[in-house]
Design a protein around this motif. Structure first.
Motif, short mmCIF file in Angstrom:
data_model
loop_
_atom_site.label_atom_id
_atom_site.label_comp_id
_atom_site.label_asym_id
_atom_site.label_seq_id
_atom_site.Cartn_x
_atom_site.Cartn_y
_atom_site.Cartn_z
N SER A 94 0.83 -1.21 0.00
CA SER A 94 0.00 0.00 0.00
C SER A 94 0.87 1.26 0.00
CB SER A 94 -0.93 0.00 1.21
OG SER A 94 -1.95 -0.95 1.08
N VAL A 95 1.70 1.41 1.03
CA VAL A 95 2.56 2.59 1.14
C VAL A 95 3.97 2.25 1.61
CG1 VAL A 95 0.62 4.15 1.60
CG2 VAL A 95 1.87 3.14 3.51
N LEU A 96 4.15 1.08 2.20
CA LEU A 96 5.41 0.75 2.86
C LEU A 96 6.51 0.41 1.87
CD1 LEU A 96 6.74 0.31 5.66
CD2 LEU A 96 6.03 -2.07 5.50
N GLN A 97 7.68 0.99 2.09
CA GLN A 97 8.89 0.62 1.37
C GLN A 97 9.98 0.38 2.40
OE1 GLN A 97 10.16 3.20 -1.78
NE2 GLN A 97 8.07 3.76 -2.35
N PHE A 98 10.83 -0.63 2.14
CA PHE A 98 11.95 -0.86 3.05
C PHE A 98 13.01 -1.71 2.37
CE2 PHE A 98 9.27 -4.53 3.72
CZ PHE A 98 10.11 -5.57 4.09
N GLU A 112 10.95 8.91 6.42
CA GLU A 112 11.87 7.77 6.33
C GLU A 112 12.53 7.56 7.69
OE1 GLU A 112 15.19 5.74 3.43
OE2 GLU A 112 14.65 7.85 3.10
N VAL A 113 12.76 6.29 8.02
CA VAL A 113 13.43 5.92 9.26
C VAL A 113 14.64 5.06 8.91
CG1 VAL A 113 13.21 4.75 11.48
CG2 VAL A 113 11.25 5.98 10.53
N TYR A 114 15.77 5.38 9.54
CA TYR A 114 16.98 4.56 9.41
C TYR A 114 17.21 3.82 10.72
CZ TYR A 114 18.93 6.92 5.22
OH TYR A 114 19.16 7.41 3.95
N LEU A 115 17.54 2.54 10.64
CA LEU A 115 18.06 1.79 11.78
C LEU A 115 19.48 1.38 11.43
CD1 LEU A 115 17.57 0.20 14.54
CD2 LEU A 115 17.34 -1.80 13.05
N TYR A 116 20.45 1.84 12.20
CA TYR A 116 21.85 1.51 11.96
C TYR A 116 22.19 0.18 12.65
CZ TYR A 116 22.56 6.15 9.99
OH TYR A 116 22.50 7.26 9.18
N VAL A 117 22.84 -0.71 11.90
CA VAL A 117 23.15 -2.05 12.42
C VAL A 117 24.57 -2.44 12.04
CG1 VAL A 117 20.74 -2.80 12.37
CG2 VAL A 117 22.20 -3.19 10.37
N ASP A 118 25.03 -3.50 12.68
CA ASP A 118 26.33 -4.12 12.39
C ASP A 118 27.51 -3.19 12.65
OD1 ASP A 118 24.89 -6.35 11.74
OD2 ASP A 118 25.21 -6.21 9.57
N ASN A 175 25.14 1.39 17.62
CA ASN A 175 24.57 0.24 16.93
C ASN A 175 23.14 -0.02 17.39
OD1 ASN A 175 24.71 -2.13 15.23
ND2 ASN A 175 24.93 -3.36 17.09
N ARG A 176 22.28 -0.38 16.42
CA ARG A 176 20.87 -0.71 16.64
C ARG A 176 20.07 0.44 17.22
NH1 ARG A 176 20.60 -7.08 18.64
NH2 ARG A 176 21.68 -7.96 16.83
N GLU A 177 20.43 1.65 16.85
CA GLU A 177 19.62 2.82 17.14
C GLU A 177 19.04 3.34 15.84
OE1 GLU A 177 21.62 4.44 21.27
OE2 GLU A 177 22.08 5.53 19.41
N ALA A 178 17.83 3.91 15.92
CA ALA A 178 17.12 4.40 14.74
C ALA A 178 16.92 5.91 14.83
CB ALA A 178 15.77 3.69 14.61
N VAL A 179 16.64 6.50 13.68
CA VAL A 179 16.40 7.94 13.62
C VAL A 179 15.23 8.19 12.68
CG1 VAL A 179 18.17 8.22 11.83
CG2 VAL A 179 17.43 10.20 13.18
N ILE A 180 14.32 9.08 13.09
CA ILE A 180 13.14 9.44 12.32
C ILE A 180 13.46 10.68 11.48
CG2 ILE A 180 10.73 10.19 12.44
CD1 ILE A 180 10.66 8.79 15.24
N ALA A 218 25.86 -1.19 8.34
CA ALA A 218 24.76 -1.25 7.38
C ALA A 218 23.59 -0.49 8.00
CB ALA A 218 24.38 -2.69 7.07
N PHE A 219 22.55 -0.27 7.22
CA PHE A 219 21.34 0.32 7.83
C PHE A 219 20.10 -0.19 7.11
CE2 PHE A 219 22.53 3.40 4.57
CZ PHE A 219 21.33 3.85 4.05
N VAL A 220 19.03 -0.31 7.89
CA VAL A 220 17.71 -0.66 7.37
C VAL A 220 16.95 0.64 7.15
CG1 VAL A 220 15.60 -1.96 7.75
CG2 VAL A 220 17.76 -2.80 8.71
N TRP A 221 16.46 0.85 5.95
CA TRP A 221 15.67 2.04 5.65
C TRP A 221 14.21 1.64 5.41
CZ3 TRP A 221 13.69 1.39 0.79
CH2 TRP A 221 14.41 0.57 -0.10
N ALA A 222 13.33 2.50 5.84
CA ALA A 222 11.90 2.24 5.67
C ALA A 222 11.17 3.56 5.49
CB ALA A 222 11.33 1.48 6.86
N MET A 223 10.17 3.54 4.62
CA MET A 223 9.42 4.76 4.30
C MET A 223 7.93 4.46 4.23
SD MET A 223 11.76 6.51 1.30
CE MET A 223 12.03 5.00 0.35
#
Length: 271
Positions: free
Chosen positions: A169-173, A197-203, A227-232, A248-253
């Motif tokens: 519907s709207v989610l991208q990641f 968009e939200v980033y979660l920094y990992v590894d 590590n393993r903190e996110a930002v809006i 690395a980072f996980v991005w989601a929108m």
């Protein structure tokens, strides 16, 4: 266990204290063994969360702020395993997830997390339709090569859900992996005028830090992250960072549309 965040003013960010910036935009402590933690942001009404099952199983909560009997009654969900082997039950169907594997879960499903060494990051967004649950193997996704070693921003972009191939519907990641020796992500930066968009920094190594830049072009600020903190990142804010080590980072929108290339580039002279 969920925290609610309200939208922050662009002008207030320019004069905010470091504590104010961290309170409004930084997401910490999502990953605690045996618990599910989340943050509900009024920016596009995204929910970001972490589930660390440990020796047991954890269900996806229907927090009161959602106003529904189940979390996905009116939402869709993206999951990335940022730990080691684990599995997710979606309406009792089992999906095995290794490190950085993803899973898209359509509206209306029930979700349970399991895996003694797993750590599941998830993002949910309001959904107007139901699309099929889809497993997203990290090694099976062909990455897009971006940046260069000379620019210290060489990286591989893994698009899990991005408005093509997999319908949402709207989610991208997805996941972006920074090449060894590079430090920058998403540089030069851009804006998403119609999406949060939200980033979660990992590894990241325990002793490394991310310096994440946010705010309007010409009036940027920064956060120092672990590590393993996110930002809006609200639609008016750039989102770019550099690290002291590999990551690395996980991005989601989520937001007004799901056209992946709907971005507004920001020239370096405008920063």
């Amino acid at each position: 266990m969920i925290e609610v965040r309200y939208s922050a003013s662009q002008s207030n960010v320019e004069t905010a204290t470091t504590a104010d910036l961290r309170e409004n935009f930084l997401v910490q402590n999502l990953f605690r063994t045996g618990e599910v933690h989340g943050v509900y942001t009024h920016d596009d009404r995204l929910v970001v969360g972490g589930a660390v099952p440990g020796a047991g199983q954890l269900g996806l909560p229907a927090w009161d702020v959602l106003g529904t009997a189940s979390h996905l009654e009116r939402r869709e969900l993206g999951i990335v395993n940022v730990g080691q082997s684990g599995h997710v039950l979606v309406d009792d169907e089992k999906f095995e997830l290794e490190h950085l594997d993803g899973l898209f879960v359509g509206r209306g499903s029930e979700v349970v997390f399991a895996g003694a060494d797993a750590a599941f990051y998830f993002v949910s967004a309001p959904a107007h339709a139901t699309y099929p649950t889809t497993a997203l193997s990290h090694p099976a996704i062909e990455p897009v090569a971006l940046g260069s070693a000379q620019g210290a921003n060489e990286r591989s972009l893994y698009r899990y859900a991005w408005g093509q191939e997999l319908q949402t519907s709207v989610l991208q990641f997805g996941v972006t992996v920074i090449a060894d020796g590079s430090v920058w992500n998403t540089f030069p930066p851009h804006l998403h005028d119609r999406r949060t968009e939200v980033y979660l920094y990992v590894d990241l190594d325990e002793n490394d830090r991310i310096f994440h830049f946010l705010g309007r072009p010409g009036a940027t600020r920064h956060l120092v992250m672990r590590n393993r903190e996110a930002v809006i990142s609200p639609p008016w804010s750039i989102h770019s960072g550099a690290s002291t080590g590999s990551y690395a980072f996980v991005w989601a929108m989520g937001g007004e549309n799901n056209t992946y290339t709907d971005v507004s580039p920001v020239a370096l002279e405008d920063l």
